[in-house]
Write an enzyme that holds these catalytic residues in place. Structure first.
Site, PDB file in Angstrom:
ATOM      1  N   CYS A  81      -2.701   1.702  -7.552  1.00 50.94           N
ATOM      2  CA  CYS A  81      -3.597   1.097  -8.291  1.00 50.94           C
ATOM      3  C   CYS A  81      -4.479   0.132  -7.315  1.00 50.94           C
ATOM      4  O   CYS A  81      -4.003  -1.044  -7.124  1.00 50.94           O
ATOM      5  CB  CYS A  81      -3.319   0.449  -9.347  1.00 50.94           C
ATOM      6  SG  CYS A  81      -4.627  -0.638 -10.346  1.00 50.94           S
ATOM      7  N   CYS A 122      -5.610  -3.318  -8.832  1.00 49.26           N
ATOM      8  CA  CYS A 122      -4.298  -4.123  -8.645  1.00 49.26           C
ATOM      9  C   CYS A 122      -4.046  -4.894  -7.478  1.00 49.26           C
ATOM     10  O   CYS A 122      -3.483  -6.134  -7.449  1.00 49.26           O
ATOM     11  CB  CYS A 122      -3.098  -3.227  -8.809  1.00 49.26           C
ATOM     12  SG  CYS A 122      -3.091  -2.526 -10.462  1.00 49.26           S
TER      13      CYS A 122
END
Length: 326
Positions: free
Chosen positions: A79, A82
């Protein structure tokens, strides 16, 4: 309600704190028991950021939340947002110096926790206060907004549960700990404009927020934070002047009216009915041609930007859109 369960104005949903009185009693009992057992002493700075799995969740999060608010960062290695949000949250955990603890949960390795919290996309940030779960926000967010959310979380912990944080011993990690701390990320060239956009959103000035985000994108067209913020501000600006009852009535009575279906989809998304919004527009694309089809398709792509490309609901809707287009 705002899309993605995201607290765009930095407001913690206090209604999510259920059975507050009972939780407060339990928190006080847990602190008293820790004191009797000699616990509750100073902790090291490194213990303010912890990796948590399903086996340790009870001790590391639920029990610890009786002493201090625990912020949970649901993330994954693949991700990209993230990788931006995680280091920022870690830095803030150290800066807040014991007012909250950051628990990091790798969703790939902890699917059960992801399901229990109803995570639909990452990064997703929750908090647990005295055993009670609070959704904070989903997706990358500006630092100013995150700070405001954390401040309100800490206030909830203090006023409703008597949680004043934990004491941190700055020397507990040893003399070389400071040298091992990652360097603070310098402010980006557009941080002031992004923060101005967040302030405009907080004040309900959606036009001002739209302009601020557009100013960032004029210089940095690939800025993901500005793209997301612009899509959200434009959506909220459109919905602000709507009469929800009339919009719903028009959409029900005029299924072939593209403008009515687009307006209803906007309303669906702001109401948190993401799949309904996407499904409505995919169906509108399917049944129309030419300019009408393109209007519905473009609005659907705009709503994808509001939710973010990593959300699985966006992936599913993209597949559905491709089927009706091709």
């Amino acid at each position: 309600m705002q899309p993605r369960n995201m607290s765009m104005s930095g407001v913690v949903d206090l209604a999510a704190v259920k059975a507050a009185g009972e939780a407060k009693v339990k928190a006080e009992q847990a602190r008293a028991e820790a004191a009797r057992q000699g616990g509750g002493g100073a902790v090291s700075p490194s213990s303010l950021v912890i990796d948590v799995d399903e086996a340790g969740f009870e001790d590391d999060v639920l029990q610890r939340s009786a002493e201090v608010p625990v912020v949970i960062d649901f993330w994954a290695e693949w991700c990209e947002p993230c990788k931006q949000l995680g280091p920022l949250l870690e830095r803030l955990a150290r800066e807040y110096n014991g007012r909250f603890v950051l628990a990091k949960v790798d969703v790939d390795a902890n699917q059960m926790l992801m399901q229990q919290f109803g995570i639909q996309g990452i990064p997703a940030v929750f908090a647990v206060v005295a055993g009670q779960a609070l959704p904070l926000f989903q997706g990358a967010a500006p630092e100013a907004q995150i700070r405001q959310t954390l401040d309100q979380l800490i206030q909830v912990g203090e006023e409703r549960f008597g949680l004043t944080g934990i004491t941190v011993d700055p020397d507990a990690d040893g003399p070389d700990a400071a040298a091992q701390e990652p360097a603070e990320v310098p402010a980006g060239p557009h941080d002031a404009l992004l923060e101005a956009a967040v302030r405009a959103l907080d004040a309900g000035d959606f036009g001002g927020a739209v302009q601020a985000y557009r100013n960032v994108l004029a210089d940095d067209p690939a800025n993901s934070e500005a793209k997301l913020g612009l899509a959200q501000a434009e959506l909220l600006g459109r919905v602000k002047e709507m009469d929800p009852q009339q919009v719903r009535q028009d959409a029900a009575e005029k299924p072939a009216d593209v403008a009515a279906q687009i307006a209803a989809a906007d309303l669906d998304l702001v109401g948190g009915h993401v799949e309904d919004a996407f499904g409505r527009l995919v169906e509108t694309v399917r049944r129309n041609f030419g300019d009408d089809r393109d209007r519905a398709r473009l609005r659907l792509l705009e709503l994808f930007d509001v939710i973010g490309p990593d959300d699985p609901r966006v992936g599913a809707a993209r597949t559905a859109l491709a089927r009706v287009l091709f």
